[in-house]
Write an enzyme that holds these catalytic residues in place. Structure first.
Site, PDB file in Angstrom:
ATOM      1  N   ASP A  62      30.597  41.702  48.100  1.00 26.83           N
ATOM      2  CA  ASP A  62      31.923  42.301  47.966  1.00 26.83           C
ATOM      3  C   ASP A  62      32.145  43.435  48.939  1.00 26.83           C
ATOM      4  O   ASP A  62      33.265  43.924  49.092  1.00 26.83           O
ATOM      5  CB  ASP A  62      32.069  42.895  46.559  1.00 26.83           C
ATOM      6  N   ASP A  66      24.330  39.698  47.094  1.00 22.89           N
ATOM      7  CA  ASP A  66      24.400  41.107  46.717  1.00 22.89           C
ATOM      8  C   ASP A  66      24.475  41.151  45.188  1.00 22.89           C
ATOM      9  O   ASP A  66      24.782  40.144  44.544  1.00 22.89           O
ATOM     10  CB  ASP A  66      25.632  41.741  47.358  1.00 22.89           C
ATOM     11  N   ASP A  93      25.666  44.352  42.968  1.00 21.32           N
ATOM     12  CA  ASP A  93      26.742  45.152  42.373  1.00 21.32           C
ATOM     13  C   ASP A  93      28.114  44.718  42.872  1.00 21.32           C
ATOM     14  O   ASP A  93      28.341  44.589  44.086  1.00 21.32           O
ATOM     15  CB  ASP A  93      26.527  46.633  42.687  1.00 21.32           C
TER      16      ASP A  93
END
Length: 217
Positions: free
Chosen positions: A178, A7, A9
């Site tokens: 996250d 991922d 961001d």
């Protein structure tokens, strides 16, 4: 072949690319300041896993509507130098380097527009990137999107499409995120890592014996 899926961001960088991009455009007087409050309202829903992606993309793409691809590129490069590269986690760089040293294929997949995801990936030395696809006509962005959003379960759809196009069949896969929105992706890979997870994702990770990594600038 082994595959590492990241991922973007709050995983590779300490921030949200689309939010930072809008702030950059506002500073350059290329977007109205009011767009920031509108975007923050929509992002609240994102962190709760209920983002209206159609509304979000319409808002965040409005400033570049009618821009030619060739004119936007230098602006994106400036944005990456000023606002993105300083936020890359050192541990993220180290993890990318480790996967390269092992000969693993690396792909960054994000629910951010491909006009940002792909050049950011290249700046990080990653050739392959998947972002939300933008529609354009005669080399001009029209403010619309196309195809499946690379968001939640859509990330798996886009990943499978990419694997088929690349004729890749990984023997082992690693995944880093996250976000609770990426739970489908973390469940899909063989070795998942939760990066700076929130309480809910951390609880799931502990229950499934997933590794939780704390990355700091």
């Amino acid at each position: 072949m082994k595959l590492a899926i990241f991922d973007l961001d709050e995983t590779l960088i300490a921030g949200d690319t689309a939010s930072l991009w809008l702030e950059f455009l506002v500073r350059r007087k290329l977007a109205p300041v009011g767009i920031l409050e509108q975007e923050r309202t929509l992002m609240t829903a994102y962190y709760q896993g209920r983002m209206d992606m159609d509304a979000y993309m319409a808002l965040t793409l409005a400033p570049i509507r009618h821009w030619q691809l060739q004119d936007l590129s230098p602006l994106v490069e400036e944005f990456i130098r000023q606002d993105i590269l300083p936020l890359v986690y050192p541990d993220a760089r180290a993890r990318l380097a480790w996967h390269r040293s092992q000969g693993h294929e690396i792909v960054i997949i994000s629910a951010t527009g491909e006009h940002l995801v792909k050049p950011i990936a290249l700046a990080l030395g990653v050739r392959h990137a998947i972002g939300i696809m933008l529609d354009c006509c005669d080399g001009v962005y029209n403010g619309r999107t196309r195809g499946v959003f690379s968001y939640q379960e859509g990330k798996l759809v886009r990943l499978q499409e990419w694997l088929e196009r690349q004729a890749l069949s990984p023997s082992h896969s690693y995944g880093y995120s996250d976000s609770l929105n990426d739970l489908p992706l973390l469940e899909f890979v063989d070795t998942p890592f939760a990066i700076n997870p929130g309480e809910h994702l951390a609880h799931i990770a502990r229950g499934r014996n997933w590794s939780c990594l704390n990355w700091e600038l």
